[in-house]
Design a protein around this motif. Structure first.
Motif, PDB file in Angstrom:
ATOM      1  N   ASP A 216      -5.765  -1.759   7.407  1.00  0.00           N
ATOM      2  CA  ASP A 216      -7.078  -2.240   7.829  1.00  0.00           C
ATOM      3  C   ASP A 216      -7.088  -3.767   7.959  1.00  0.00           C
ATOM      4  OD1 ASP A 216      -7.912   0.383   7.780  1.00  0.00           O
ATOM      5  OD2 ASP A 216      -8.937   0.228   5.832  1.00  0.00           O
ATOM      6  N   THR A 217      -6.447  -4.438   7.005  1.00  0.00           N
ATOM      7  CA  THR A 217      -6.441  -5.905   7.011  1.00  0.00           C
ATOM      8  C   THR A 217      -5.599  -6.450   8.161  1.00  0.00           C
ATOM      9  OG1 THR A 217      -6.674  -5.901   4.602  1.00  0.00           O
ATOM     10  CG2 THR A 217      -6.021  -7.977   5.635  1.00  0.00           C
ATOM     11  N   PHE A 218      -4.411  -5.881   8.362  1.00  0.00           N
ATOM     12  CA  PHE A 218      -3.561  -6.339   9.463  1.00  0.00           C
ATOM     13  C   PHE A 218      -4.245  -6.149  10.818  1.00  0.00           C
ATOM     14  CE2 PHE A 218       0.733  -5.765   7.038  1.00  0.00           C
ATOM     15  CZ  PHE A 218       0.587  -7.019   6.501  1.00  0.00           C
ATOM     16  N   LEU A 219      -5.028  -5.067  10.955  1.00  0.00           N
ATOM     17  CA  LEU A 219      -5.720  -4.808  12.218  1.00  0.00           C
ATOM     18  C   LEU A 219      -6.821  -5.832  12.492  1.00  0.00           C
ATOM     19  CD1 LEU A 219      -6.004  -0.899  12.178  1.00  0.00           C
ATOM     20  CD2 LEU A 219      -4.677  -2.287  13.776  1.00  0.00           C
ATOM     21  N   GLU A 220      -7.329  -6.485  11.427  1.00  0.00           N
ATOM     22  CA  GLU A 220      -8.388  -7.488  11.597  1.00  0.00           C
ATOM     23  C   GLU A 220      -7.853  -8.823  12.134  1.00  0.00           C
ATOM     24  OE1 GLU A 220     -10.383  -8.093   7.920  1.00  0.00           O
ATOM     25  OE2 GLU A 220     -11.083  -6.019   7.746  1.00  0.00           O
ATOM     26  N   LYS A 222      -6.297 -11.571  14.419  1.00  0.00           N
ATOM     27  CA  LYS A 222      -6.119 -11.882  15.840  1.00  0.00           C
ATOM     28  C   LYS A 222      -4.800 -12.635  16.007  1.00  0.00           C
ATOM     29  CE  LYS A 222     -11.104 -12.378  16.547  1.00  0.00           C
ATOM     30  NZ  LYS A 222     -12.209 -13.319  16.893  1.00  0.00           N
ATOM     31  N   PRO A 223      -3.812 -12.018  16.675  1.00  0.00           N
ATOM     32  CA  PRO A 223      -2.500 -12.663  16.815  1.00  0.00           C
ATOM     33  C   PRO A 223      -2.556 -14.063  17.419  1.00  0.00           C
ATOM     34  CG  PRO A 223      -2.385 -10.372  17.510  1.00  0.00           C
ATOM     35  CD  PRO A 223      -3.839 -10.687  17.286  1.00  0.00           C
ATOM     36  N   GLU A 224      -3.533 -14.289  18.309  1.00  0.00           N
ATOM     37  CA  GLU A 224      -3.619 -15.606  18.954  1.00  0.00           C
ATOM     38  C   GLU A 224      -4.026 -16.711  17.975  1.00  0.00           C
ATOM     39  OE1 GLU A 224      -7.538 -13.405  19.882  1.00  0.00           O
ATOM     40  OE2 GLU A 224      -5.393 -12.949  19.753  1.00  0.00           O
ATOM     41  N   SER A 225      -4.501 -16.321  16.795  1.00  0.00           N
ATOM     42  CA  SER A 225      -4.878 -17.309  15.777  1.00  0.00           C
ATOM     43  C   SER A 225      -3.696 -17.703  14.889  1.00  0.00           C
ATOM     44  CB  SER A 225      -6.009 -16.761  14.901  1.00  0.00           C
ATOM     45  OG  SER A 225      -7.174 -16.539  15.663  1.00  0.00           O
ATOM     46  N   LEU A 226      -2.549 -17.050  15.085  1.00  0.00           N
ATOM     47  CA  LEU A 226      -1.379 -17.313  14.252  1.00  0.00           C
ATOM     48  C   LEU A 226      -0.320 -18.101  15.015  1.00  0.00           C
ATOM     49  CD1 LEU A 226      -0.874 -13.818  12.547  1.00  0.00           C
ATOM     50  CD2 LEU A 226      -1.868 -15.862  11.495  1.00  0.00           C
ATOM     51  N   GLU A 227       0.385 -18.959  14.303  1.00  0.00           N
ATOM     52  CA  GLU A 227       1.528 -19.655  14.877  1.00  0.00           C
ATOM     53  C   GLU A 227       2.733 -18.717  14.891  1.00  0.00           C
ATOM     54  OE1 GLU A 227       2.023 -23.230  12.636  1.00  0.00           O
ATOM     55  OE2 GLU A 227       0.224 -24.171  13.454  1.00  0.00           O
ATOM     56  N   LYS A 228       3.788 -19.145  15.558  1.00  0.00           N
ATOM     57  CA  LYS A 228       4.962 -18.293  15.778  1.00  0.00           C
ATOM     58  C   LYS A 228       5.523 -17.711  14.475  1.00  0.00           C
ATOM     59  CE  LYS A 228       8.554 -16.604  17.981  1.00  0.00           C
ATOM     60  NZ  LYS A 228       9.022 -15.813  16.852  1.00  0.00           N
ATOM     61  N   ARG A 229       5.712 -18.551  13.480  1.00  0.00           N
ATOM     62  CA  ARG A 229       6.317 -18.088  12.227  1.00  0.00           C
ATOM     63  C   ARG A 229       5.428 -17.034  11.555  1.00  0.00           C
ATOM     64  NH1 ARG A 229       6.250 -19.404   6.849  1.00  0.00           N
ATOM     65  NH2 ARG A 229       8.219 -19.177   5.730  1.00  0.00           N
ATOM     66  N   SER A 230       4.128 -17.249  11.587  1.00  0.00           N
ATOM     67  CA  SER A 230       3.202 -16.306  10.955  1.00  0.00           C
ATOM     68  C   SER A 230       3.127 -14.995  11.731  1.00  0.00           C
ATOM     69  CB  SER A 230       1.814 -16.933  10.831  1.00  0.00           C
ATOM     70  OG  SER A 230       1.864 -18.068   9.996  1.00  0.00           O
ATOM     71  N   LEU A 231       3.300 -15.069  13.061  1.00  0.00           N
ATOM     72  CA  LEU A 231       3.359 -13.835  13.854  1.00  0.00           C
ATOM     73  C   LEU A 231       4.558 -12.984  13.436  1.00  0.00           C
ATOM     74  CD1 LEU A 231       2.390 -14.976  17.464  1.00  0.00           C
ATOM     75  CD2 LEU A 231       1.251 -13.213  16.114  1.00  0.00           C
ATOM     76  N   ASP A 232       5.693 -13.640  13.161  1.00  0.00           N
ATOM     77  CA  ASP A 232       6.872 -12.923  12.665  1.00  0.00           C
ATOM     78  C   ASP A 232       6.542 -12.209  11.356  1.00  0.00           C
ATOM     79  OD1 ASP A 232       8.265 -13.954  14.788  1.00  0.00           O
ATOM     80  OD2 ASP A 232       9.493 -15.340  13.617  1.00  0.00           O
ATOM     81  N   VAL A 233       5.812 -12.903  10.486  1.00  0.00           N
ATOM     82  CA  VAL A 233       5.455 -12.331   9.182  1.00  0.00           C
ATOM     83  C   VAL A 233       4.524 -11.138   9.353  1.00  0.00           C
ATOM     84  CG1 VAL A 233       4.296 -12.812   6.984  1.00  0.00           C
ATOM     85  CG2 VAL A 233       5.816 -14.527   7.988  1.00  0.00           C
ATOM     86  N   LEU A 234       3.605 -11.214  10.323  1.00  0.00           N
ATOM     87  CA  LEU A 234       2.709 -10.084  10.603  1.00  0.00           C
ATOM     88  C   LEU A 234       3.498  -8.877  11.103  1.00  0.00           C
ATOM     89  CD1 LEU A 234      -0.102  -8.832  10.909  1.00  0.00           C
ATOM     90  CD2 LEU A 234      -0.264  -9.934  13.165  1.00  0.00           C
ATOM     91  N   LEU A 235       4.418  -9.110  12.036  1.00  0.00           N
ATOM     92  CA  LEU A 235       5.250  -8.012  12.545  1.00  0.00           C
ATOM     93  C   LEU A 235       6.089  -7.388  11.427  1.00  0.00           C
ATOM     94  CD1 LEU A 235       6.532  -9.428  15.969  1.00  0.00           C
ATOM     95  CD2 LEU A 235       5.101  -7.401  15.638  1.00  0.00           C
ATOM     96  N   LEU A 236       6.664  -8.234  10.599  1.00  0.00           N
ATOM     97  CA  LEU A 236       7.475  -7.741   9.485  1.00  0.00           C
ATOM     98  C   LEU A 236       6.628  -6.898   8.540  1.00  0.00           C
ATOM     99  CD1 LEU A 236      10.298  -7.836   8.171  1.00  0.00           C
ATOM    100  CD2 LEU A 236       9.548  -9.869   6.924  1.00  0.00           C
ATOM    101  N   GLY A 237       5.408  -7.368   8.263  1.00  0.00           N
ATOM    102  CA  GLY A 237       4.508  -6.605   7.388  1.00  0.00           C
ATOM    103  C   GLY A 237       4.176  -5.243   7.973  1.00  0.00           C
ATOM    104  N   ASN A 238       3.890  -5.206   9.278  1.00  0.00           N
ATOM    105  CA  ASN A 238       3.587  -3.924   9.925  1.00  0.00           C
ATOM    106  C   ASN A 238       4.787  -2.983   9.898  1.00  0.00           C
ATOM    107  OD1 ASN A 238       0.839  -3.796  10.876  1.00  0.00           O
ATOM    108  ND2 ASN A 238       1.317  -5.480  12.246  1.00  0.00           N
ATOM    109  N   ALA A 239       5.974  -3.534  10.112  1.00  0.00           N
ATOM    110  CA  ALA A 239       7.190  -2.708  10.095  1.00  0.00           C
ATOM    111  C   ALA A 239       7.404  -2.095   8.709  1.00  0.00           C
ATOM    112  CB  ALA A 239       8.396  -3.557  10.495  1.00  0.00           C
ATOM    113  N   ILE A 240       7.243  -2.921   7.673  1.00  0.00           N
ATOM    114  CA  ILE A 240       7.411  -2.414   6.299  1.00  0.00           C
ATOM    115  C   ILE A 240       6.345  -1.371   5.979  1.00  0.00           C
ATOM    116  CG2 ILE A 240       7.321  -3.069   3.847  1.00  0.00           C
ATOM    117  CD1 ILE A 240       8.527  -5.792   4.695  1.00  0.00           C
ATOM    118  N   LEU A 241       5.114  -1.614   6.447  1.00  0.00           N
ATOM    119  CA  LEU A 241       4.025  -0.648   6.237  1.00  0.00           C
ATOM    120  C   LEU A 241       4.383   0.708   6.838  1.00  0.00           C
ATOM    121  CD1 LEU A 241       1.110   0.130   5.440  1.00  0.00           C
ATOM    122  CD2 LEU A 241       0.362  -0.851   7.632  1.00  0.00           C
ATOM    123  N   TYR A 242       4.866   0.709   8.087  1.00  0.00           N
ATOM    124  CA  TYR A 242       5.259   1.971   8.721  1.00  0.00           C
ATOM    125  C   TYR A 242       6.377   2.647   7.932  1.00  0.00           C
ATOM    126  CZ  TYR A 242       2.511   1.088  12.960  1.00  0.00           C
ATOM    127  OH  TYR A 242       1.485   0.890  13.859  1.00  0.00           O
TER     128      TYR A 242
END
Length: 288
Positions: A216-220, A222-242
């Protein structure tokens, strides 16, 4: 008026005009011209050194800038530029990732110039130094002191809560981290800070194995609000969640996406390992 006593200052002000017009090469040329004429620099040498340092700082040449700020500190103890020279020296050291020395300089600013605004600014730069040095217990203590000192500073409060949350996260105090990140979100209007705080909350839930709250939190965010490094961290978090929820094919796909966009060697190694684990669980042993 070639005999005027204001000639040196006129040269200095011309250089400052170039500087404020972002004509940094012209500014540097003018300041160096003054520096090479002893008659001109007699009473304004500290100012000339300061502005040369500022030009190098603007050009991200922190080593050269540092040398000039240091000259002011060593040669002109009564200069009106002294407080700013100290503060900017700290910045140079910080940008050069010499966090130990930077912290020492910012602490010196606090002690030597306690009534100036840069003393408060230095307090917050010290927090960033401690954070980068990964001394999270010390970071918490420092922030708690600052929260008392600057309780009414609405601009700084979100910043303090964010770093307090970061300290708790890295100390494995995940529930406390969620509380700190949440206070940050409530107290700021900055979309980037809100996105970073939500990213921290999502990862805290992930560490607590509260997977629905993580999603729920990751879905909230907005990727455009994150810098490149933080976008990587979001993707990594989603991958681990799956992966943790046994959605191995989805995990593999997100790891593939991460591998296609990241240039961070640490993230790359995590992504390759995560993809291998996902492939193994999909019984794709050769690819794993």
């Amino acid at each position: 008026y070639p005999a005027s006593s204001n000639i040196p200052k006129a040269h200095l002000l011309i250089g400052e005009c170039y500087f404020h017009q972002n004509r940094f090469l012209d500014a540097l040329s003018k300041f160096e011209e003054i520096l090479n004429q002893p008659k001109l620099t007699k009473d304004i040498k500290d100012a000339v050194l300061y502005w040369i340092a500022e030009v190098h700082f603007k050009g991200n040449d922190f080593t050269k800038a540092q040398n000039y700020y240091q000259k002011i500190i060593e040669e002109f103890p009564n200069s009106p530029y002294l407080p700013d020279a100290y503060y900017s020296l700290g910045w140079c050291l910080f940008e050069s990732k010499n966090f130990v020395k930077a912290q020492e300089v910012f602490e010196a600013v606090e002690q030597k110039f306690p009534k100036q605004a840069i003393a408060q600014d230095s307090s917050f730069k010290i927090i960033e130094c401690i954070y980068n040095l990964k001394d999270y217990h010390k970071l918490k203590d420092r922030i708690k002191t600052c929260l008392k000192l600057y309780a009414k500073d609405t601009a700084r409060i979100p910043y303090l809560y964010f770093y307090l949350a970061e300290a708790d996260y890295y100390l494995n105090n995940f529930q406390e981290a969620i509380d700190g990140y949440s206070k940050t979100i409530v107290n700021t209007n900055d979309d980037k800070v809100k996105a970073l705080s939500k990213l921290g909350i999502g990862w805290s839930y992930l560490k607590l194995k509260q997977y629905q709250q993580t999603q729920d939190t990751f879905l909230e965010i907005k990727p455009e609000s994150l810098e490149k490094r933080s976008l990587d961290v979001l993707l990594l978090g989603n991958a681990i969640l799956y992966f943790e929820t046994s959605k191995f094919n989805e995990a593999k796909n997100v790891y593939n996406e991460l591998l296609s966009v990241t240039v961070d060697p640490i993230v790359l190694s995590q992504a390759y390992l995560g993809k291998a684990d996902a492939l193994y669980n999909l019984a794709e042993y050769k690819e794993a």
